[in-house]
Design a protein around this motif. Structure first.
Motif, short mmCIF file in Angstrom:
data_model
loop_
_atom_site.label_atom_id
_atom_site.label_comp_id
_atom_site.label_asym_id
_atom_site.label_seq_id
_atom_site.Cartn_x
_atom_site.Cartn_y
_atom_site.Cartn_z
N VAL A 78 0.85 -1.19 0.00
CA VAL A 78 0.00 0.00 0.00
C VAL A 78 0.88 1.24 0.00
CG1 VAL A 78 -1.85 1.27 1.17
CG2 VAL A 78 -1.76 -1.23 1.32
N TYR A 80 0.51 5.06 0.85
CA TYR A 80 -0.33 6.08 1.48
C TYR A 80 0.23 7.44 1.10
CZ TYR A 80 -2.35 2.43 4.44
OH TYR A 80 -3.01 1.31 4.89
N ILE A 150 -4.56 8.44 11.07
CA ILE A 150 -4.06 7.55 10.02
C ILE A 150 -3.80 6.16 10.59
CG2 ILE A 150 -2.12 7.09 8.46
CD1 ILE A 150 -2.01 10.17 8.00
N ARG A 151 -3.14 6.12 11.74
CA ARG A 151 -2.77 4.82 12.31
C ARG A 151 -3.98 4.03 12.82
NH1 ARG A 151 1.83 3.34 16.81
NH2 ARG A 151 1.57 1.12 16.56
N MET A 155 -5.58 3.26 8.31
CA MET A 155 -4.90 1.99 8.02
C MET A 155 -5.76 0.77 8.37
SD MET A 155 -0.98 3.11 8.89
CE MET A 155 -0.12 1.82 8.01
N VAL A 158 -8.41 0.35 5.61
CA VAL A 158 -7.83 -0.21 4.38
C VAL A 158 -7.54 -1.70 4.56
CG1 VAL A 158 -5.84 -0.11 2.81
CG2 VAL A 158 -6.91 2.02 3.63
N GLU A 159 -6.97 -2.07 5.71
CA GLU A 159 -6.62 -3.46 5.96
C GLU A 159 -7.85 -4.36 6.10
OE1 GLU A 159 -4.01 -3.20 9.32
OE2 GLU A 159 -2.49 -2.10 8.17
N THR A 166 0.52 -6.10 4.99
CA THR A 166 0.75 -5.12 6.07
C THR A 166 2.23 -4.87 6.34
OG1 THR A 166 0.58 -6.87 7.75
CG2 THR A 166 -1.44 -5.65 7.19
N ASN A 169 4.13 -1.02 3.63
CA ASN A 169 3.42 0.25 3.62
C ASN A 169 4.41 1.36 3.31
OD1 ASN A 169 0.89 -0.79 4.44
ND2 ASN A 169 1.62 -0.88 6.54
N PHE A 171 4.87 5.65 2.58
CA PHE A 171 4.27 6.97 2.75
C PHE A 171 4.88 7.93 1.73
CE2 PHE A 171 2.07 10.30 4.86
CZ PHE A 171 2.85 11.42 4.67
N LEU A 191 5.93 2.39 11.41
CA LEU A 191 4.58 2.40 10.85
C LEU A 191 4.60 2.13 9.34
CD1 LEU A 191 1.61 2.80 11.55
CD2 LEU A 191 1.90 5.26 11.11
N PHE A 192 5.57 2.68 8.66
CA PHE A 192 5.73 2.46 7.22
C PHE A 192 7.04 1.70 7.06
CE2 PHE A 192 3.00 6.13 7.64
CZ PHE A 192 1.94 5.75 6.85
#
Length: 197
Positions: A78, A80, A150-151, A155, A158-159, A166, A169, A171, A191-192
């Motif tokens: 993904v 973002y 976002i977190r 997310m 989307v998941e 996962t 990801n 950004f 996170l990403f």
């Protein structure tokens, strides 16, 4: 041969420069009238959602890969991005050929817009800046809240609704979106977590 998703940021920056140069050019009134009556542009395989962050509502635009519905077992990386109204168009255009010719992995594009009902500048300045600065005319310093949104909202949405990998990801942000990306990297570096390619 694979192209890393980091290349998208460079392409996006170049595209945004060209787009801003064309917007700033003066357009005769008669030409502007023609464009004002034109049909809206639709991006293939893109869907729009509205997600809530308390009293705020944000537009979320998601574009699925070309083979998403034919490849039911596959999970996709993904990408973002901030500033959905222009970033989705730029990144969709920049990645279409590399993805369709398997130079780049097929990925789901997720573009997060501004708060509905606010002017874009007010929402992005507030949401993408990490600290309050009284010298700015617009409100600043709510990156922490936007990152939490976002977190904990974007997310998971989307998941839950799409087949995503996962562990991949990415950004992408430009200008204040890039500042927000640096904030995310410092505050939540895992996170990403894309493995490039």
């Amino acid at each position: 041969m694979n192209i890393g998703y980091g290349v998208i940021a460079l392409i996006m920056s170049c595209g945004l420069f060209l787009a801003s140069a064309s917007v700033n050019a003066s357009v005769p009134k008669s030409t502007a009238d023609v464009f004002a009556s034109a049909e809206p542009v639709v991006i293939d395989r893109a869907r729009q959602f509205i997600l809530k962050d308390g009293e705020r509502h944000y537009q979320l635009m998601i574009r699925l890969p070309a083979d998403y519905h034919r490849n039911n077992a596959h999970r996709y990386p993904v990408i973002y991005m901030t500033d959905s109204m222009y970033s989705l168009q730029v990144v969709s255009g920049a990645t279409q050929f590399p993805m369709n010719s398997n130079i780049m992995k097929q990925a789901i594009l997720v573009a997060i817009g501004y708060q509905k009902g606010s002017k874009g500048a007010a929402s992005r300045v507030r949401d993408y800046t990490p600290s309050h600065d009284a010298s700015w005319t617009l409100n600043t310093g709510e990156a922490k809240r936007h990152l939490r949104f976002i977190r904990h909202t974007v997310m998971p949405f989307v998941e839950q609704h799409f087949r995503v990998d996962t562990q991949q990801n990415t950004f992408v942000g430009n200008s204040l979106g890039g500042l927000f990306g640096a904030y995310v990297l410092l505050e939540q570096p895992t996170l990403f977590n894309l493995s490039s390619g």
